[in-house]
Design an enzyme around this catalytic site. Sequence first.
Site, PDB file in Angstrom:
ATOM      1  N   THR A 159       0.827  -1.209   0.000  1.00  0.00           N
ATOM      2  CA  THR A 159       0.000   0.000   0.000  1.00  0.00           C
ATOM      3  C   THR A 159       0.860   1.258   0.000  1.00  0.00           C
ATOM      4  O   THR A 159       1.997   1.237   0.465  1.00  0.00           O
ATOM      5  CB  THR A 159      -0.971   0.004   1.206  1.00  0.00           C
ATOM      6  OG1 THR A 159      -2.000   0.952   0.959  1.00  0.00           O
ATOM      7  CG2 THR A 159      -0.282   0.322   2.520  1.00  0.00           C
TER       8      THR A 159
ATOM      9  N   GLU B  35       4.063  -3.041 -18.046  1.00  0.00           N
ATOM     10  CA  GLU B  35       2.589  -3.048 -18.053  1.00  0.00           C
ATOM     11  C   GLU B  35       2.097  -2.310 -19.288  1.00  0.00           C
ATOM     12  O   GLU B  35       0.940  -2.433 -19.684  1.00  0.00           O
ATOM     13  CB  GLU B  35       2.066  -2.341 -16.795  1.00  0.00           C
ATOM     14  CG  GLU B  35       1.183  -3.203 -15.953  1.00  0.00           C
ATOM     15  CD  GLU B  35       0.542  -2.445 -14.790  1.00  0.00           C
ATOM     16  OE1 GLU B  35       1.182  -1.540 -14.224  1.00  0.00           O
ATOM     17  OE2 GLU B  35      -0.603  -2.783 -14.455  1.00  0.00           O
TER      18      GLU B  35
END
Length: 353
Positions: free
Chosen positions: A109, A213
Amino acid sequence: MKTTRDQLFKMPKIELHAHIGGSIRESTIIELINKKNKDPEAIKQILDSCRIDPKQSKEVGRRNLNECFKMFEVIHDLTSTDVTVMTRITKETIEDYADDNVIYLELRTTPRAIGQNGSKYDYVTHVIKGIEDYYQSHPDSPIIVRLLLTIDRQKSLQEAKENIELAHTYPSKYIVGMDFSGNPFKGPFSNFQHLIKEAREKHKLPFSIHMGEVLNDDEVLLIISTKPERVGHAVCWQSESTRDEFIRSQIPLEVCLSSNHCTTTSREEGDHPFAEYAKTTNRSGMHMCLNCDDKGIFQTTTTDEYLMAADDFSLSVEEFCEMQADMANYIFDKESIEGVRSQIIKYRDSLSS
Ligand code: 6MZ
């Protein structure tokens, strides 16, 4: 024999690529929206923007990564006033993975200052409280939970420095490394390279880096040359030689199939390093495991990721056990390696007895 969902569900699993913000339950999103706005049409609109169903997306067209990042903005907005909500989301995320027989979970996170006097330190404290609350309410749970702090490539170098500082000074056994992620169209890796190098060398922090990505071979080759402890995604290549360079590098890979399907980042099936893994018999040097990435957004579970791979690439549950037992060598909490490996191997052996 066809691999069944039941076999994959019962298989002890490791999940190494799970962003807490993207793992939020839909029921929690609804509650948070209800607190802000009771108009049912507004709720529907927000929900539509917070979720991609991979099964549906194959039929109606996928969303792109930019749309996906708009969803993170919505989720961050819903969680921007009260930091205690991070405790709840973290605990619920662990409950969901534990219910899916995940035995080792690395959450990640991005520390944020939430609320008027909030700090990144508070944020991490509340996430860790979520882990502790989970253990307190499930004292017999076998799941091992660890935490990576994220450097968001969209944000400044100063923010990155603060997150590294938190990761190596925050007093908690749960923090075991760092993640480099965020919108891949923004903030080049090269801007952060020296900071990451210093954090790895000086503070011995292992890194998982989002890589490939989107199409950007220059960046992929730069990341490979820095030999990170692990990378995530690695699905877009402008040239086959870049993909081959990655496979030769033997850097362990966190595969995220649903996420890649949804965000159209994977090209032809044959380009995916996981396809290479599935079709070769000599897999030595290829280290991989399957992951959800954002289980809330992509409406998936770790079991579903294995089921998708079993269907698409015809792998057996025994092969998945071997793949995971190998990848267990690359988890960031080194003290857990042996225990995790032995549980996976025990399950594999139980299948033949
Ligand atoms: C890159 C991603 C991501 O940090 O608020 N994140 N970064 N690629 C992806 N593939 C889809 N999925 C999630 O969790 C949400 C944050 O994780 C990163 C993004 O920066 C997102 O804002 P946290 O817990």
